[in-house]
Design an enzyme around this catalytic site. Structure first.
Site, PDB file in Angstrom:
ATOM      1  N   LYS B 130       0.905  -1.174  -0.140  1.00  8.66           N
ATOM      2  CA  LYS B 130      -0.101   0.015   0.055  1.00  8.66           C
ATOM      3  C   LYS B 130       0.910   1.302   0.005  1.00  8.66           C
ATOM      4  CE  LYS B 130      -3.796   1.809   2.803  1.00  8.66           C
ATOM      5  NZ  LYS B 130      -4.677   1.530   4.005  1.00  8.66           N
ATOM      6  N   SER B 214      -9.346   1.474   2.745  1.00 10.64           N
ATOM      7  CA  SER B 214      -8.359   2.265   2.087  1.00 10.64           C
ATOM      8  C   SER B 214      -7.332   1.431   1.399  1.00 10.64           C
ATOM      9  CB  SER B 214      -7.956   3.394   3.115  1.00 10.64           C
ATOM     10  OG  SER B 214      -6.793   2.728   3.956  1.00 10.64           O
ATOM     11  N   SER B 238      -9.695  -1.175   6.751  1.00  5.91           N
ATOM     12  CA  SER B 238      -9.028  -1.017   5.532  1.00  5.91           C
ATOM     13  C   SER B 238      -8.045  -2.010   5.043  1.00  5.91           C
ATOM     14  CB  SER B 238      -8.027   0.271   5.740  1.00  5.91           C
ATOM     15  OG  SER B 238      -8.769   1.557   5.681  1.00  5.91           O
TER      16      SER B 238
END
Lengths: 563, 563
Positions: B130, B214, B238
């Protein structure tokens, strides 16, 4: 209200005294001048059997109580008696519940009689508790006059004298006997113990000096053997400092190891530098005993902040093996490496502390261990940043507590006298980021010591002063940096006794070069005449969550120096 | 400045695309309408060998790479290719560093050739990250236009394109190959992934839907097999939400288990509800593989927030033994007890989620396990209190990040559009105390389930929805309560795939009785036609720090339902 706080305090003070049985009262309590050291003086009031019991360490006691050699009741009565005497000489108790303790002890004896086995590993062991623990049947004032007859300052909560802190569950399930709660400085944020209810808690070894704080009642009580082991809390040294001032062992575990759930506190909810709970006792093995017992009760299922880390014997065994080599040199492959803090560069330790460091260094070297000077990132920066959480709320929480009764604030906590601005969320977040950065930096330094040791491993533990002097003189606790750095880093630390002040050896240095005025002032406060005989202690510091290892190291070092 | 943010975003967007080799470009990217599901569509661009590699799970891959059957370079090239294709179909990459990855892979191959053994347990395994991880050679924008060409929004720090997050050390030491960073919603505080640089990240299985957030780039990329396993972060779902939306397994460990040190973040320093880092992958055993590898690198010596808890095989073995009974009834003494959350009483799950719960319940019952309805303390209160930390700073941190470029805020994070009052230290402390109280209350409820189970133990794990629907439709993520309760409690949770939407079965219920208007609105957003084929997932929740156990349970339940 402001006219009555003195009365309320006096009433509470008298109520505590009234719980001491008439036959345990001392008729003419000697003045400090008449009797500076009361650790021997107290013995005249105790029977031979009571002396035998109360001068045993916790691990010696449970050997007797879990095998049925001593009844829980007999042991409990002996410690109640000695604690009652201690309070009269030192002002160290906030709550007295001897009757409940004796009743509990009788139940333990009945259990043993029936089942021929102890309730748990602490069967019949009296344990004293700092006055932050809630215990059924008694109240918690934490030294605040405004908390008398309330639950943490609030009336009518339904919890008054009923609610118990989580650790009481673990202690009772292990067979411990609870019998008294010990004094604290109001606010808890001081290295001396003073409040308007019980006054000033004295150091039993040298009543010219403080018993330390904030677990000062614990320090004084265990120091005079009115308790074998007890629990205090530590956000800036509050377990280790009273342990050190009273010649005891004291464990400051890392956060999340032992259950704090359901205890009263100051500035509760400040979670940048957390207060932790841990034991003080006369031996390192006493601390191991109670810590292990608590963990065997799986506190992580009852306290949301406790990590699931059972007692790890593997972490202590390689250190415990060293005990067989006391008196000779340790085989090379078993040697440890120690970092030594001679000074943090901010305040210089006084003569007896410097002598203690030399004494320990010499003993470690003689045993073959490796000694390196600890040259870490700035403790000044660490302590300055770590101090911010103490005033995040600008003192609001403690001022509210004083306002309940209108009572006067002790000079020892005058930091909170004036209203300060509260930190904002952004400022708190910045502090948290800064603290994390400092912890990472220190961690990297610690890792880097692997390059300096011949073991190839980073330093195993650090030997550090806990305060510039052996104990503080009244209202002269001017520097906390030797204890607070450990809290800022959330490291494991154990206070341990090294020696006693000898006014003929521990003289003031004639050629002292101060760092600054404050440093000079602190040196000046040390007076060999006043300090003569006082306990001199240090601390052994380990990385986070190394309770097993550091307790074992403390036990070993204690044996090396003959303690 | 405000006139140029679109240009800066476009320039960065094009720079990412430019790093995709010409031979890997898709000439005519199909529109969503033309190709809703692209999980099969992508295969036409890949060779048979590339398909064989990229459709293997992480544990299958390391079997080959650590034995020398597959070279690290070959595996890396295959995933680079598939990731490049994925980005063109889904907009899931922020940073592309295929060349560095291939160079690293060659080094691994050279090591293997020389030493005849792998560098570590992840030798040659490509891992996606990420875009909160800092990786040398590339930047971290976290979706903020204002962060382009900076280090976390600051210029000239000396850390730009050089500094690496701590976890990179563990990953590289284990032999992993890092090759791309994946998309996030700007601010990170959304369950969809959208920002002004790469636009909107689509769900590969059904491009009408969001890939989640996310860690939405991770979800999309692994969902289309452009990565076997990757790392996301989770402060409100997330990791688990994108895992669930893409039919993957995703582990949200408890705080302090895996190293977050040195990663960029939003509202860094908020430490009431911490974001955690954890893996997403195609199988539960992939997650175990990487988690175990990280822990074997002793991250607690490098990240001050990680607890010293190595991988504990004993905590998973009794669950893993259950795998031998798949297809038959589990012996009585080995049975587990599960709590099932059908609804949290605030928002009702839509038809496919309800079917998934029934499906799992039935499978568990058929295997002989015990099922109880989970009736915990109010999730509404838990989520409302747990939400406060998201706005402690009144949105200041994220608004400052937007202000750097003047870029527009996506509607998905419009929560932060208007300036809100910052919380004071006292208000934050009150929140912390409230959170601790809610955690204790929930803990007590969990303990109390021992009275309801025939195992005599509390419930082993809880099966819960992660969201009201299989995936969110664009700008329709209206309720986070099914994921955030886990963060509020700091519990361990694993998202796992259950089934896929079948529009003929998962019809709207005709007799739905909404809790309130919002509940009705969320039901209305579910449309079987639009959702057809979408992944339907749930989560398995365990107590704090039970990563080993809950991963094993997820693996077992997955096997039971044929996943």
């Amino acid at each position: 209200m402001t006219t009555s706080w003195k009365d309320a305090a006096a009433k509470k003070r008298e109520a505590i005294s009234a719980l001491i049985p008439a036959e345990w009262r001392i008729d003419n309590v000697p003045s400090v001048k008449e009797q500076v050291d009361v650790t021997d003086y107290i013995k005249q009031y105790l029977s031979r059997e009571e002396l035998g019991i109360t001068e045993s360490s916790a691990d010696q006691i449970v050997e007797k109580t879990t095998s049925g050699a001593w009844s829980a009741e007999k042991v409990t009565r002996a410690f109640c008696h000695r604690a009652a005497l201690a309070h009269q000489l030192l002002h160290c108790l906030h709550e007295v519940f001897f009757d409940a303790a004796i009743a509990d002890a009788k139940k333990l004896d009945a259990y043993f009689a029936k089942h021929k086995e102890p309730v748990g590993p602490l069967h019949g062991l009296p344990i004293s508790l700092k006055d932050q623990f809630h215990v059924k049947g008694v109240e918690t004032t934490m030294g605040y006059v405004g908390w008398i007859d309330t639950f943490e300052g609030k009336k009518g909560t339904g919890k008054e004298r009923v609610f118990e802190s989580e650790m009481l569950r673990e202690l009772r399930a292990s067979g411990a006997v609870l019998y008294c709660k010990t004094s604290v400085p109001h606010t808890l944020m001081a290295g001396e113990t003073v409040n308007n209810i019980i006054g000033y808690t004295l150091n039993p070894k040298n009543r010219n000096l403080s018993s330390g704080g904030s677990s000062g009642g614990e320090g004084a009580l265990i120091g005079i053997r009115g308790s074998p082991v007890g629990f205090g809390t530590d956000i800036g040294g509050s377990i280790r400092v009273p342990a050190a001032f009273n010649g005891l062992y004291g464990l400051r575990p890392s956060t999340g190891r032992l259950p704090y759930e359901g205890m009263s506190n100051s500035m509760d909810g400040q979670n940048t530098v957390l207060s932790v709970v841990g034991p003080l006792g006369t031996t390192a093995s006493s601390l191991r005993l109670v810590t292990k017992a608590l963990l065997s009760q799986q506190p992580w299922l009852y306290d949301p902040l406790v990590h699931e880390i059972p007692w790890r014997s593997a972490e202590e065994e390689h250190i415990q093996q060293l005990l067989q080599f006391v008196g000779e040199s340790v085989p090379k492959e078993k040697r440890l490496a120690f970092g030594i803090i001679h000074t943090d560069g901010v305040v210089t330790p006084t003569a007896p502390i410097r002598r203690a460091i030399k004494l320990v260094t010499k003993a470690l070297e003689a045993a073959g261990h490796e000694i390196t000077t600890w040259s870490p990132p700035s403790h000044r920066v660490l302590n300055d940043t770590g101090f911010r959480p103490w005033v995040f709320d600008g003192g609001r929480n403690v001022r509210d507590a004083f306002a309940l009764s209108g009572e006067q604030m002790a000079t020892q906590v005058s930091l909170y006298q004036n209203e300060m601005k509260e930190f904002t969320a952004t400022e708190i977040a910045e502090t948290n980021v800064a603290m994390r950065g400092l912890r990472k930096e220190y961690m990297e330094y610690w890792n880097s010591t692997a390059k300096e040791t011949s073991t190839g491993r980073p330093v195993d533990a650090v030997i550090s002063p806990l305060a510039p002097w052996p104990a503080a003189r009244e209202a002269k606790y001017k520097y906390y940096g030797y204890s607070t750095w450990v809290n800022a880093l959330d490291y494991t630390a154990v206070a341990f006794p090294v020696t006693n002040v000898d006014k003929s050896i521990d003289v003031k240095s004639s050629d002292f070069k101060p760092v600054d005025e404050k440093d000079q002032e602190i040196q000046d406060d040390y007076d060999p005449e006043i300090y003569d005989g006082a306990h001199v202690s240090l601390q052994i510091v380990g990385r986070r969550l190394q309770e097993e290892k550091i307790l074992a190291v403390a036990e070993y070092v204690g044996k090396l120096i003959g303690k």
